[in-house]
Motif scaffolding. Structure first.
Motif, PDB file in Angstrom:
ATOM      1  N   ARG A   1      20.429  61.547  55.619  1.00  0.00           N
ATOM      2  CA  ARG A   1      20.407  60.041  56.564  1.00  0.00           C
ATOM      3  C   ARG A   1      21.258  59.314  55.257  1.00  0.00           C
ATOM      4  N   ALA A   2      21.666  58.837  55.064  1.00  0.00           N
ATOM      5  CA  ALA A   2      22.267  57.816  53.771  1.00  0.00           C
ATOM      6  C   ALA A   2      22.837  56.577  54.690  1.00  0.00           C
ATOM      7  N   ARG A   3      22.676  55.176  53.343  1.00  0.00           N
ATOM      8  CA  ARG A   3      23.084  54.060  53.863  1.00  0.00           C
ATOM      9  C   ARG A   3      24.504  53.277  52.814  1.00  0.00           C
ATOM     10  N   CYS A   4      25.065  53.205  53.757  1.00  0.00           N
ATOM     11  CA  CYS A   4      26.569  53.237  52.668  1.00  0.00           C
ATOM     12  C   CYS A   4      26.474  51.135  52.062  1.00  0.00           C
ATOM     13  N   ARG A   5      26.909  51.206  50.846  1.00  0.00           N
ATOM     14  CA  ARG A   5      26.752  51.336  50.130  1.00  0.00           C
ATOM     15  C   ARG A   5      27.604  49.511  50.253  1.00  0.00           C
ATOM     16  N   SER A   6      28.641  50.327  51.810  1.00  0.00           N
ATOM     17  CA  SER A   6      29.282  49.111  51.504  1.00  0.00           C
ATOM     18  C   SER A   6      29.304  48.153  52.425  1.00  0.00           C
ATOM     19  N   CYS A   7      29.193  48.645  53.828  1.00  0.00           N
ATOM     20  CA  CYS A   7      28.651  48.235  55.135  1.00  0.00           C
ATOM     21  C   CYS A   7      27.341  47.869  54.985  1.00  0.00           C
ATOM     22  N   GLY A   8      25.922  48.930  54.831  1.00  0.00           N
ATOM     23  CA  GLY A   8      24.974  48.865  55.061  1.00  0.00           C
ATOM     24  C   GLY A   8      24.337  49.679  56.165  1.00  0.00           C
ATOM     25  N   LYS A   9      25.475  49.719  56.621  1.00  0.00           N
ATOM     26  CA  LYS A   9      24.879  51.068  58.072  1.00  0.00           C
ATOM     27  C   LYS A   9      24.958  52.218  57.790  1.00  0.00           C
ATOM     28  N   GLU A  10      23.673  53.187  58.200  1.00  0.00           N
ATOM     29  CA  GLU A  10      22.754  54.268  58.154  1.00  0.00           C
ATOM     30  C   GLU A  10      23.868  55.440  58.743  1.00  0.00           C
TER      31      GLU A  10
ATOM     32  N   TYR B   1      28.949  65.461  48.338  1.00  0.00           N
ATOM     33  CA  TYR B   1      29.848  64.657  47.015  1.00  0.00           C
ATOM     34  C   TYR B   1      30.431  63.172  47.788  1.00  0.00           C
ATOM     35  N   ILE B   2      30.925  64.063  49.125  1.00  0.00           N
ATOM     36  CA  ILE B   2      32.108  63.314  49.390  1.00  0.00           C
ATOM     37  C   ILE B   2      31.134  62.522  50.765  1.00  0.00           C
ATOM     38  N   MET B   3      30.273  61.893  51.150  1.00  0.00           N
ATOM     39  CA  MET B   3      30.541  61.218  52.918  1.00  0.00           C
ATOM     40  C   MET B   3      30.830  60.249  53.006  1.00  0.00           C
ATOM     41  N   THR B   4      32.071  60.154  53.632  1.00  0.00           N
ATOM     42  CA  THR B   4      32.513  59.432  54.276  1.00  0.00           C
ATOM     43  C   THR B   4      32.151  58.183  55.087  1.00  0.00           C
ATOM     44  N   CYS B   5      31.538  57.019  54.999  1.00  0.00           N
ATOM     45  CA  CYS B   5      31.107  56.378  56.376  1.00  0.00           C
ATOM     46  C   CYS B   5      32.214  56.383  57.771  1.00  0.00           C
ATOM     47  N   PRO B   6      31.027  56.665  58.458  1.00  0.00           N
ATOM     48  CA  PRO B   6      31.735  56.500  59.724  1.00  0.00           C
ATOM     49  C   PRO B   6      32.759  55.335  60.492  1.00  0.00           C
ATOM     50  N   PHE B   7      31.797  53.852  59.572  1.00  0.00           N
ATOM     51  CA  PHE B   7      31.652  52.533  60.072  1.00  0.00           C
ATOM     52  C   PHE B   7      33.739  52.179  59.322  1.00  0.00           C
ATOM     53  N   CYS B   8      33.205  52.340  58.298  1.00  0.00           N
ATOM     54  CA  CYS B   8      34.250  51.319  57.240  1.00  0.00           C
ATOM     55  C   CYS B   8      35.154  52.432  56.482  1.00  0.00           C
ATOM     56  N   GLN B   9      34.372  53.817  56.086  1.00  0.00           N
ATOM     57  CA  GLN B   9      35.048  55.280  55.345  1.00  0.00           C
ATOM     58  C   GLN B   9      35.638  54.517  53.982  1.00  0.00           C
ATOM     59  N   THR B  10      34.192  54.326  53.823  1.00  0.00           N
ATOM     60  CA  THR B  10      33.607  54.360  52.300  1.00  0.00           C
ATOM     61  C   THR B  10      32.912  55.807  51.981  1.00  0.00           C
ATOM     62  N   GLU B  11      33.657  56.133  50.541  1.00  0.00           N
ATOM     63  CA  GLU B  11      33.547  57.948  50.716  1.00  0.00           C
ATOM     64  C   GLU B  11      32.497  57.817  49.273  1.00  0.00           C
ATOM     65  N   PHE B  12      31.859  56.672  48.405  1.00  0.00           N
ATOM     66  CA  PHE B  12      30.671  57.369  47.300  1.00  0.00           C
ATOM     67  C   PHE B  12      30.197  56.309  47.167  1.00  0.00           C
TER      68      PHE B  12
ATOM     69  N   HIS C   1      26.904  56.286  48.459  1.00  0.00           N
ATOM     70  CA  HIS C   1      25.272  55.596  49.800  1.00  0.00           C
ATOM     71  C   HIS C   1      24.502  55.666  48.662  1.00  0.00           C
ATOM     72  N   GLU C   2      22.970  55.462  49.251  1.00  0.00           N
ATOM     73  CA  GLU C   2      22.322  55.352  49.228  1.00  0.00           C
ATOM     74  C   GLU C   2      20.904  56.444  50.140  1.00  0.00           C
ATOM     75  N   ILE C   3      20.828  57.400  49.907  1.00  0.00           N
ATOM     76  CA  ILE C   3      19.886  58.642  49.904  1.00  0.00           C
ATOM     77  C   ILE C   3      19.176  57.555  51.026  1.00  0.00           C
ATOM     78  N   VAL C   4      18.546  57.784  52.177  1.00  0.00           N
ATOM     79  CA  VAL C   4      18.092  57.345  52.923  1.00  0.00           C
ATOM     80  C   VAL C   4      16.462  58.856  53.521  1.00  0.00           C
ATOM     81  N   SER C   5      17.401  59.763  54.068  1.00  0.00           N
ATOM     82  CA  SER C   5      15.745  60.586  53.452  1.00  0.00           C
ATOM     83  C   SER C   5      17.146  62.681  53.980  1.00  0.00           C
ATOM     84  N   GLY C   6      16.272  63.297  53.557  1.00  0.00           N
ATOM     85  CA  GLY C   6      16.761  64.285  53.681  1.00  0.00           C
ATOM     86  C   GLY C   6      16.362  65.242  51.844  1.00  0.00           C
ATOM     87  N   LYS C   7      15.644  64.229  50.749  1.00  0.00           N
ATOM     88  CA  LYS C   7      15.838  65.092  49.253  1.00  0.00           C
ATOM     89  C   LYS C   7      13.986  64.820  49.378  1.00  0.00           C
ATOM     90  N   GLU C   8      13.403  65.063  50.810  1.00  0.00           N
ATOM     91  CA  GLU C   8      11.912  64.898  50.409  1.00  0.00           C
ATOM     92  C   GLU C   8      11.221  66.385  50.606  1.00  0.00           C
TER      93      GLU C   8
END
Ligand SMILES: [Zn+2]
Length: 117
Positions: free
Chosen positions: A70-79, A88-99, A101-108
């Motif tokens: 799960r990632a949180r968009c650095r631009s619009c703040g949505k998860e 490495y390229i995670m495109t935000c489905p809400f605003c299309q920002t690609e790079f 982003h903050e990782i919320v979960s998935g590394k633990e």
């Protein structure tokens, strides 16, 4: 093959827990791991079995469950849950920002449950 060192840490933690609760036989361990923690569950299982052979943990069932990314968009703040294989390229489905982003979960990686008697 970092699964071996991970399995070693798991075994050390389980041993400590078993001593603390004064139990002699390990039945089941449930481990949760993040989608991008680079864990291969089969490799972890093999390493765990090898390390526990001849101990009171021998024969215990190692269950693994993947935690989705799960990632949180650095631009619009949505998860959102990034799609596709390219992490490495995670495109935000809400605003299309690609790079960026903050990782919320998935590394633990953690033990969720230990069953022993
Ligand atoms: Zn966004």
């Amino acid at each position: 093959m970092h699964e071996l060192s991970i399995a070693e840490s798991l075994v050390a933690i389980i041993k400590e827990e078993m001593d603390k609760h004064d139990v002699t036989r390990l039945m089941k361990v449930k481990v949760k791991y993040g989608q991008i923690s680079a864990i291969v569950p089969e490799a972890l299982e093999t390493a765990f079995q090898a390390l526990t052979q001849g101990t009171r943990m021998e024969g215990a069932k190692l269950e693994t469950e993947e935690i989705p990314l799960r990632a949180r968009c650095r631009s619009c703040g949505k998860e959102f849950s990034p799609q596709g294989d390219d992490l490495y390229i995670m495109t935000c489905p809400f605003c299309q920002t690609e790079f960026g982003h903050e990782i919320v979960s998935g590394k633990e990686l953690y033990i969720e449950e230990i069953e022993a008697e």
